[in-house]
Scaffold this active site. Structure first.
Site, PDB file in Angstrom:
ATOM      1  N   MET A   1      88.321  65.812  39.659  1.00 36.14           N
ATOM      2  CA  MET A   1      89.720  65.131  39.489  1.00 36.14           C
ATOM      3  C   MET A   1      90.228  65.355  38.060  1.00 36.14           C
ATOM      4  SD  MET A   1      89.991  61.045  39.094  1.00 36.14           S
ATOM      5  CE  MET A   1      89.979  60.394  37.700  1.00 36.14           C
TER       6      MET A   1
ATOM      7  N   SER B   1      82.006  66.409  40.723  1.00 39.47           N
ATOM      8  CA  SER B   1      82.668  65.320  40.979  1.00 39.47           C
ATOM      9  C   SER B   1      83.185  65.129  42.192  1.00 39.47           C
ATOM     10  CB  SER B   1      83.754  65.171  39.633  1.00 39.47           C
ATOM     11  OG  SER B   1      83.966  63.760  39.490  1.00 39.47           O
ATOM     12  N   GLN B   2      84.465  64.569  42.347  1.00 40.20           N
ATOM     13  CA  GLN B   2      84.842  64.385  43.736  1.00 40.20           C
ATOM     14  C   GLN B   2      84.783  65.679  44.533  1.00 40.20           C
ATOM     15  OE1 GLN B   2      88.843  62.667  42.995  1.00 40.20           O
ATOM     16  NE2 GLN B   2      89.747  64.812  42.705  1.00 40.20           N
TER      17      GLN B   2
ATOM     18  N   ASP C   1      76.415  58.887  32.080  1.00 40.22           N
ATOM     19  CA  ASP C   1      77.843  59.000  32.771  1.00 40.22           C
ATOM     20  C   ASP C   1      78.370  57.890  32.611  1.00 40.22           C
ATOM     21  OD1 ASP C   1      79.928  59.391  34.707  1.00 40.22           O
ATOM     22  OD2 ASP C   1      78.696  60.880  35.676  1.00 40.22           O
TER      23      ASP C   1
ATOM     24  N   HIS D   1      79.201  62.445  32.363  1.00 40.16           N
ATOM     25  CA  HIS D   1      79.901  63.107  33.229  1.00 40.16           C
ATOM     26  C   HIS D   1      80.313  64.665  33.223  1.00 40.16           C
ATOM     27  CE1 HIS D   1      81.355  62.696  37.296  1.00 40.16           C
ATOM     28  NE2 HIS D   1      82.588  63.223  36.900  1.00 40.16           N
TER      29      HIS D   1
END
Ligand SMILES: *[C@@H]1O[C@H](CO)[C@@H](O)[C@H](O)[C@H]1NC(C)=O
Ligand SMILES: *[C@@H]1O[C@H](CO)[C@@H](O)[C@H](O)[C@H]1NC(C)=O
Length: 303
Positions: free
Chosen positions: A38, A112-113, A230, A286
């Site tokens: 993202m 991530s996503q 994270d 992250h």
């Protein structure tokens, strides 16, 4: 502007290669497909661009495709916030099926996503075959909170938070907000199961789609990286397919403790037994890792 230019420069050699019918039979490299996270894009020289370059240096001759969702870097970044995820997955399936370089199969690495989106590709689109799926900070059980936005998109994140609070499971928000499509509210489990357009579907919450189960098990390895410090993903357990226990928002459970695993609705228990699941932990926030960590821990799955 710089990013667009770099993206073009990086993409150019790939285009040349794509037209070439010459194939070296000693060429044993497995192509790699990347899906960014993202707020990021296919070709940011500080993120996906750097990963692509690093892998190309470590594995000479490898074909690396960093997915661009849309016609350019700006669209690609916006689509990461606003484009229906099921449509994105379907676009990617079409693109991968058409790419002659991927015919023999490929490894996939999602950030991530992008990681849960690539898992959807594995479950829905078995051809060409995905060999290893590497999830770097992916949210396989979704998120229940958006404490911090990666990069410089905090204004967009404030807006997203408002929309999620006003009703993540309303049809309007589901259709138009990517993060709502993996919003997992443990206090409203029924709403989640019924209205989550993306995550509840790929996680077999509305029933067991045997095709999903069969296709996921075709993977050789499913590697999940969790970031120990994270501050973006809440709860961080989601990076290892764990989540909050249903009905409350404090206690978490591991994948192995979940109904999904116990009933083996997705084939993950079978994969675990066959030693196909790999759980890796990385120190740091992250998506923060060093080249050394990447080379030591992830590169072996790309050879
Ligand atoms: C190896 O194969 C890939 C994918 O087909 C191709 O892009 C690359 O140019 C090849 N490398 C060599 C050294 O032949
Ligand atoms: C199961 O998944 C496949 C692959 O995406 C899809 O074609 C099929 O319609 C799904 N079946 C159900 C019952 O949802």
């Amino acid at each position: 502007m710089t990013a667009t230019l770099l993206c073009f420069l990086l993409a150019a050699p790939v285009l040349l290669v794509a037209g070439s019918p010459v194939h070296d039979s000693n060429n044993k490299t497995v192509p790699l497909v990347l899906w960014h996270g993202m707020g990021d894009s296919c070709c940011n020289p500080l993120s996906m661009g750097a990963i692509k370059k690093m892998v190309e240096e470590e594995i000479p001759g490898i074909y690396v495709l960093s997915l661009m969702i849309g016609k350019n870097v700006v669209e690609d970044t916006e689509n990461g916030f606003f484009k229906d995820v099921n449509e994105q997955v379907s676009m990617v399936c079409t693109q991968l099926a058409k790419d002659p370089q991927l015919k023999g199969g490929y490894n996939a690495m999602g950030f991530s996503q992008g990681a849960q989106f690539l898992r959807a590709v594995a479950q829905r689109c078995p051809s060409p075959p995905m060999k290893n799926l590497i999830s770097v900070g992916g949210q396989h059980q979704g998120v229940y909170g958006l404490p911090r936005c990666p990069g410089e998109h905090s204004a967009i994140c404030d807006m997203i938070r408002k929309a999620l609070n006003s009703g993540a499971y309303s049809d309007l928000v589901q259709k138009h907000l990517v993060q709502a499509q993996y919003w997992h509210d443990p206090l409203n489990d029924d709403l989640y199961k019924k209205h989550s357009l993306f995550l509840a579907d790929i996680n077999q919450e509305r029933g067991v789609n045997e095709t999903y189960k069969k296709n996921l098990q075709l993977l050789e390895k499913f590697v999940m990286v969790k970031f120990l410090q994270d501050t973006v993903v809440d709860p961080v357990d989601s990076e290892w397919f764990g989540f909050l226990k249903t009905g409350q928002a404090k206690e978490t459970e591991t994948l192995q403790e979940s109904v999904l695993y116990k009933e083996d609705r997705l084939g993950l228990a079978a994969m675990d037994k066959a030693k196909k699941l790999v759980f890796l932990a990385s120190k740091g926030d992250h998506l923060q890792f060093t080249n050394e960590w990447f080379n030591a821990n992830l590169l072996p799955y790309l050879r």
